[in-house]
Write a protein that holds these residues in place. Structure first.
Motif, PDB file in Angstrom:
ATOM      1  N   ARG A 198     -15.598  -4.787  14.621  1.00  0.00           N
ATOM      2  CA  ARG A 198     -15.451  -5.766  15.714  1.00  0.00           C
ATOM      3  C   ARG A 198     -15.726  -5.134  17.062  1.00  0.00           C
ATOM      4  NH1 ARG A 198     -10.094  -8.909  13.988  1.00  0.00           N
ATOM      5  NH2 ARG A 198     -11.051 -10.111  12.319  1.00  0.00           N
ATOM      6  N   PHE A 199     -15.242  -3.899  17.203  1.00  0.00           N
ATOM      7  CA  PHE A 199     -15.462  -3.195  18.457  1.00  0.00           C
ATOM      8  C   PHE A 199     -16.965  -3.018  18.700  1.00  0.00           C
ATOM      9  CE2 PHE A 199     -15.799   0.851  20.841  1.00  0.00           C
ATOM     10  CZ  PHE A 199     -15.094   0.473  21.972  1.00  0.00           C
ATOM     11  N   ALA A 200     -17.676  -2.625  17.627  1.00  0.00           N
ATOM     12  CA  ALA A 200     -19.128  -2.448  17.760  1.00  0.00           C
ATOM     13  C   ALA A 200     -19.790  -3.778  18.105  1.00  0.00           C
ATOM     14  CB  ALA A 200     -19.709  -1.881  16.466  1.00  0.00           C
ATOM     15  N   ARG A 201     -19.384  -4.840  17.406  1.00  0.00           N
ATOM     16  CA  ARG A 201     -19.992  -6.142  17.663  1.00  0.00           C
ATOM     17  C   ARG A 201     -19.734  -6.589  19.109  1.00  0.00           C
ATOM     18  NH1 ARG A 201     -21.865 -10.429  14.947  1.00  0.00           N
ATOM     19  NH2 ARG A 201     -21.622  -9.246  13.059  1.00  0.00           N
ATOM     20  N   TRP A 202     -18.499  -6.313  19.568  1.00  0.00           N
ATOM     21  CA  TRP A 202     -18.135  -6.747  20.920  1.00  0.00           C
ATOM     22  C   TRP A 202     -19.007  -6.053  21.971  1.00  0.00           C
ATOM     23  CZ3 TRP A 202     -14.585  -3.864  24.433  1.00  0.00           C
ATOM     24  CH2 TRP A 202     -14.366  -4.570  25.608  1.00  0.00           C
ATOM     25  N   LEU A 203     -19.214  -4.726  21.792  1.00  0.00           N
ATOM     26  CA  LEU A 203     -19.965  -4.004  22.830  1.00  0.00           C
ATOM     27  C   LEU A 203     -21.479  -4.059  22.636  1.00  0.00           C
ATOM     28  CD1 LEU A 203     -17.767  -0.906  23.582  1.00  0.00           C
ATOM     29  CD2 LEU A 203     -18.406  -2.720  25.148  1.00  0.00           C
ATOM     30  N   LEU A 204     -21.925  -4.229  21.392  1.00  0.00           N
ATOM     31  CA  LEU A 204     -23.374  -4.165  21.157  1.00  0.00           C
ATOM     32  C   LEU A 204     -24.057  -5.527  21.220  1.00  0.00           C
ATOM     33  CD1 LEU A 204     -23.627  -1.411  18.413  1.00  0.00           C
ATOM     34  CD2 LEU A 204     -23.431  -1.202  20.881  1.00  0.00           C
ATOM     35  N   SER A 205     -23.274  -6.627  21.127  1.00  0.00           N
ATOM     36  CA  SER A 205     -23.928  -7.934  21.321  1.00  0.00           C
ATOM     37  C   SER A 205     -24.075  -8.183  22.810  1.00  0.00           C
ATOM     38  CB  SER A 205     -23.143  -9.108  20.758  1.00  0.00           C
ATOM     39  OG  SER A 205     -22.209  -8.746  19.855  1.00  0.00           O
ATOM     40  N   PRO A 206     -24.978  -9.080  23.177  1.00  0.00           N
ATOM     41  CA  PRO A 206     -25.075  -9.417  24.594  1.00  0.00           C
ATOM     42  C   PRO A 206     -23.748 -10.026  25.059  1.00  0.00           C
ATOM     43  CG  PRO A 206     -26.680 -10.629  23.258  1.00  0.00           C
ATOM     44  CD  PRO A 206     -25.896  -9.814  22.326  1.00  0.00           C
ATOM     45  N   PRO A 207     -23.309  -9.715  26.299  1.00  0.00           N
ATOM     46  CA  PRO A 207     -22.062 -10.300  26.793  1.00  0.00           C
ATOM     47  C   PRO A 207     -22.179 -11.828  26.808  1.00  0.00           C
ATOM     48  CG  PRO A 207     -23.268  -9.203  28.550  1.00  0.00           C
ATOM     49  CD  PRO A 207     -23.974  -8.881  27.276  1.00  0.00           C
ATOM     50  N   PRO A 208     -21.027 -12.540  26.708  1.00  0.00           N
ATOM     51  CA  PRO A 208     -21.045 -13.991  26.522  1.00  0.00           C
ATOM     52  C   PRO A 208     -22.012 -14.744  27.438  1.00  0.00           C
ATOM     53  CG  PRO A 208     -18.813 -13.166  26.553  1.00  0.00           C
ATOM     54  CD  PRO A 208     -19.694 -11.985  26.751  1.00  0.00           C
ATOM     55  N   GLY A 209     -22.034 -14.418  28.712  1.00  0.00           N
ATOM     56  CA  GLY A 209     -22.885 -15.178  29.619  1.00  0.00           C
ATOM     57  C   GLY A 209     -24.381 -14.904  29.438  1.00  0.00           C
ATOM     58  N   ALA A 210     -24.692 -13.725  28.824  1.00  0.00           N
ATOM     59  CA  ALA A 210     -26.079 -13.271  28.853  1.00  0.00           C
ATOM     60  C   ALA A 210     -27.004 -14.146  28.021  1.00  0.00           C
ATOM     61  CB  ALA A 210     -26.161 -11.822  28.363  1.00  0.00           C
ATOM     62  N   ARG A 211     -26.489 -14.609  26.849  1.00  0.00           N
ATOM     63  CA  ARG A 211     -27.343 -15.427  25.998  1.00  0.00           C
ATOM     64  C   ARG A 211     -27.724 -16.704  26.710  1.00  0.00           C
ATOM     65  NH1 ARG A 211     -28.485 -14.709  20.593  1.00  0.00           N
ATOM     66  NH2 ARG A 211     -26.799 -15.792  19.525  1.00  0.00           N
ATOM     67  N   LEU A 212     -26.726 -17.261  27.380  1.00  0.00           N
ATOM     68  CA  LEU A 212     -26.975 -18.495  28.124  1.00  0.00           C
ATOM     69  C   LEU A 212     -27.986 -18.220  29.242  1.00  0.00           C
ATOM     70  CD1 LEU A 212     -25.977 -21.342  27.975  1.00  0.00           C
ATOM     71  CD2 LEU A 212     -24.306 -20.806  29.735  1.00  0.00           C
ATOM     72  N   ALA A 213     -27.766 -17.078  29.931  1.00  0.00           N
ATOM     73  CA  ALA A 213     -28.666 -16.740  31.043  1.00  0.00           C
ATOM     74  C   ALA A 213     -30.084 -16.557  30.529  1.00  0.00           C
ATOM     75  CB  ALA A 213     -28.180 -15.466  31.733  1.00  0.00           C
ATOM     76  N   GLU A 214     -30.212 -15.909  29.343  1.00  0.00           N
ATOM     77  CA  GLU A 214     -31.542 -15.709  28.770  1.00  0.00           C
ATOM     78  C   GLU A 214     -32.206 -17.043  28.456  1.00  0.00           C
ATOM     79  OE1 GLU A 214     -31.693 -13.155  25.307  1.00  0.00           O
ATOM     80  OE2 GLU A 214     -30.924 -11.522  26.542  1.00  0.00           O
TER      81      GLU A 214
END
Ligand SMILES: Nc1ncnc2c1ncn2[C@@H]1O[C@H](COP(=O)(O)OP(=O)(O)OP(=O)(O)O)[C@@H](O)[C@H]1O
Ligand SMILES: [Mg+2]
Length: 384
Positions: free
Chosen positions: A160-176
């Motif tokens: 979970r820790f890896a997923r939390w830090l290695l996925s794009p932060p919550p806002g980023a997907r929307l921004a993309e």
């Protein structure tokens, strides 16, 4: 029970692999930190390798790939790397040691007597008699219970820790997504503008000139009629010809806006018509196609028209295939067996296709190695 043992086994393997990468990361950490100061791109490259492996390890364990951002977030990745370097080994060894201790405790009664007297088996207390050994299975059960809980928990926490830090932060997907949509809207406006300019040019250069010719003829006829009505007849015929000409031109412009054949025969029928006129023998396969919005059908039609023109003009192909699939998105594939080497910079047709398709938030891929074959593939979402 079997499932739980399996879960501990999987978690144990995952954690052991993590212990190994943690150890490697720990040794690499000082170098990476120094490189981050003196040669940042190299540090970033090393980080990418570590992150790539971690993504795969975590995805294999959880069965869910970690989403990737378009722009790597070096800070978040860096924090993960340092944390993993400092904790990965310990966490992995603890997670794997508890179930290993359970198995060992179970086996001690079988081999404690073989150990030398002055160095008895200590797991965790020295076993020097059968009575002491008899307690071992009880201890094994204790270890097993603890490992049933702690090993999967550690694996879950680490992944979970890896997923939390290695996925794009919550806002980023929307921004993309917003950035993509902004770009595709700009492309839509650009395509619309280009289309308007083209129609304006066609009407101005072609149709308008022909109507001007009709008007000129009529002017001459008027003058001739006053002097010599009999001489006016051939001029009237000329004017009529010019008017028919203008009408043909006008029809051409109308057709280039929305080919009427689309309304009459549908996309597959219209494309079959294009193929029938193509100089290179071409086969058409259509699967699972329903009516798409007019703008999408129109774009699909022009994409195939340009692709077939290119095949005839440039490819030297003997045969060409057009595949048309899908309800949403509409997928078009044009494949020729020519000599390849299509180059988007070489003209306006291919870039025009790309722009037209981008306006629908669709995708274009052109695969044309030297020596062929050339495959153009376009996906056009229907906006639903
Ligand atoms: N199917 C193909 N096989 C081989 N080469 C191709 C093919 N399609 C395109 N090309 C090459 O790629 C170049 C770019 O194609 P593009 O359609 O963009 O321009 P064009 O056909 O030359 O001009 P226009 O702007 O009239 O379309 C062409 O000049 C041609 O050399
Ligand atoms: Mg072309």
């Amino acid at each position: 029970m079997r499932d739980q043992v399996l879960a501990v086994w999987r978690a144990g393997v995952f954690l052991l692999a993590g212990a190994l990468t943690g150890l490697v990361s720990l040794f690499a950490l000082p170098f990476v930190l120094v490189l981050a100061l003196v040669a940042r791109p190299v540090a970033r490259q090393l980080l990418t390798v570590a992150i790539e492996y971690e993504r795969r390890r975590t995805a294999a364990y959880t069965g869910r790939p970690i989403p990737e951002a378009a722009e790597p977030d070096t800070w978040r990745h860096g924090i993960w790397f340092v944390t993993h370097a400092l904790t990965g080994t310990v966490v992995g060894l603890v997670g794997a040691a508890v179930p290993a201790a359970a198995i060992n405790a179970l086996l001690v009664p079988l081999y404690w007597w073989a150990a030398p007297k002055d160095d008895p088996v200590a797991a965790p207390y020295p076993v020097t008699s059968w009575t002491e050994a008899a307690f071992m299975p009880l201890l094994a059960a204790g270890y097993a219970l603890v490992s049933l809980w702690i090993t999967p928990w550690l694996a879950r926490t680490q992944s979970r820790f890896a997923r939390w830090l290695l996925s794009p932060p919550p806002g980023a997907r929307l921004a993309e997504r917003v950035a993509e949509l902004t770009a595709s809207r700009a492309a839509a406006l650009e395509a619309h503008g280009a289309e308007l300019r083209r129609i304006e040019r066609d009407l101005h250069d072609d149709t308008q000139n022909r109507i001007v010719a009709v008007a000129m003829h009529l002017g001459i006829i008027e003058r001739v009629l006053r002097r010599d009505p009999a001489a006016a007849l051939p001029l009237v015929l000329k004017a009529q010809d010019a008017a028919s000409d203008a009408l043909v031109g006008l029809r051409g412009v109308v057709r280039s806006i929305y080919p009427p054949v689309l309304a009459e025969r549908g996309l597959d029928g219209a494309i079959a018509g294009l193929i029938a006129r193509s100089a290179v023998p071409t086969t058409l396969t259509v699967t699972d196609l329903t009516r798409a919005p007019a703008a999408v059908e129109s774009a699909a039609y022009f994409v195939v028209a340009e692709a077939l023109t290119n095949v005839a003009k440039h490819s030297g192909a003997e045969h060409c295939e057009v595949h048309l699939t899908g309800r949403d998105p509409v997928v078009i594939e044009v494949r020729d067996d020519g000599h390849g080497g299509a180059d988007e910079a070489g003209g306006t047709g291919l870039t025009g296709i790309r722009r037209r398709v981008a306006a629908f938030d669709g995708t274009t891929s052109i695969d044309s190695p030297t020596g062929g074959p050339t495959v153009l593939r376009v996906e056009l979402p229907c906006g639903s």
